[in-house]
Design an enzyme around this catalytic site. Sequence first.
Site, mmCIF file in Angstrom:
data_model
loop_
_atom_site.group_PDB
_atom_site.id
_atom_site.type_symbol
_atom_site.label_atom_id
_atom_site.label_comp_id
_atom_site.label_asym_id
_atom_site.label_seq_id
_atom_site.Cartn_x
_atom_site.Cartn_y
_atom_site.Cartn_z
ATOM 1 N N ALA A 45 0.715 -1.429 -0.115
ATOM 2 C CA ALA A 45 -0.297 0.262 -0.656
ATOM 3 C C ALA A 45 0.944 1.294 -0.219
ATOM 4 O O ALA A 45 1.273 1.002 0.655
ATOM 5 C CB ALA A 45 -1.049 0.377 1.370
ATOM 6 N N ALA A 46 0.660 2.129 -0.580
ATOM 7 C CA ALA A 46 1.375 3.901 -0.382
ATOM 8 C C ALA A 46 1.205 3.883 0.567
ATOM 9 O O ALA A 46 2.787 4.242 1.460
ATOM 10 C CB ALA A 46 0.391 4.554 -1.267
ATOM 11 N N ASP A 47 0.478 3.637 1.831
ATOM 12 C CA ASP A 47 0.419 4.017 2.944
ATOM 13 C C ASP A 47 2.068 3.237 3.422
ATOM 14 O O ASP A 47 2.550 4.307 5.194
ATOM 15 C CB ASP A 47 -0.720 4.163 4.080
ATOM 16 C CG ASP A 47 -0.549 4.734 5.149
ATOM 17 O OD1 ASP A 47 -0.054 6.241 5.539
ATOM 18 O OD2 ASP A 47 -1.015 3.882 6.492
ATOM 19 N N TYR A 48 2.200 1.965 3.000
ATOM 20 C CA TYR A 48 3.311 2.032 3.571
ATOM 21 C C TYR A 48 4.396 2.080 3.390
ATOM 22 O O TYR A 48 5.647 1.874 4.327
ATOM 23 C CB TYR A 48 3.829 0.140 3.612
ATOM 24 C CG TYR A 48 2.467 -0.196 3.594
ATOM 25 C CD1 TYR A 48 1.337 -0.210 4.383
ATOM 26 C CD2 TYR A 48 2.324 -1.879 2.896
ATOM 27 C CE1 TYR A 48 -0.161 -1.292 4.111
ATOM 28 C CE2 TYR A 48 1.303 -3.192 3.258
ATOM 29 C CZ TYR A 48 0.200 -2.251 4.129
ATOM 30 O OH TYR A 48 -1.158 -3.512 3.638
ATOM 31 N N ALA A 49 4.805 3.090 2.944
ATOM 32 C CA ALA A 49 6.054 3.579 2.337
ATOM 33 C C ALA A 49 7.016 3.152 2.155
ATOM 34 O O ALA A 49 8.606 3.554 2.483
ATOM 35 C CB ALA A 49 6.333 5.335 3.687
#
Length: 76
Positions: free
Chosen positions: A38-42
């Site tokens: 996920a994008a939020d996992y960076a």
Amino acid sequence: MLQTMPPVGFGLWKIPREDTAATVVEAVRAGYRHFDSAADYANEAETGEGIAQAIADGLVTRNDLWVTSKLWNTFH
């Protein structure tokens, strides 16, 4: 060619960026073919580096892999 998503995926949440690429390569070595991101996992760029390394090492082809990623609704 019909492809089926592998039922078990390797989750990439909370893997530190500096460990992600090597972790992805080792997961491929262990038999994982589905990666959950996920994008939020960076750590998406590092995930790509690990996938590229696994391909370069001849462990898999890109067609062997299934990558799932997600965005928050505010980023669509």
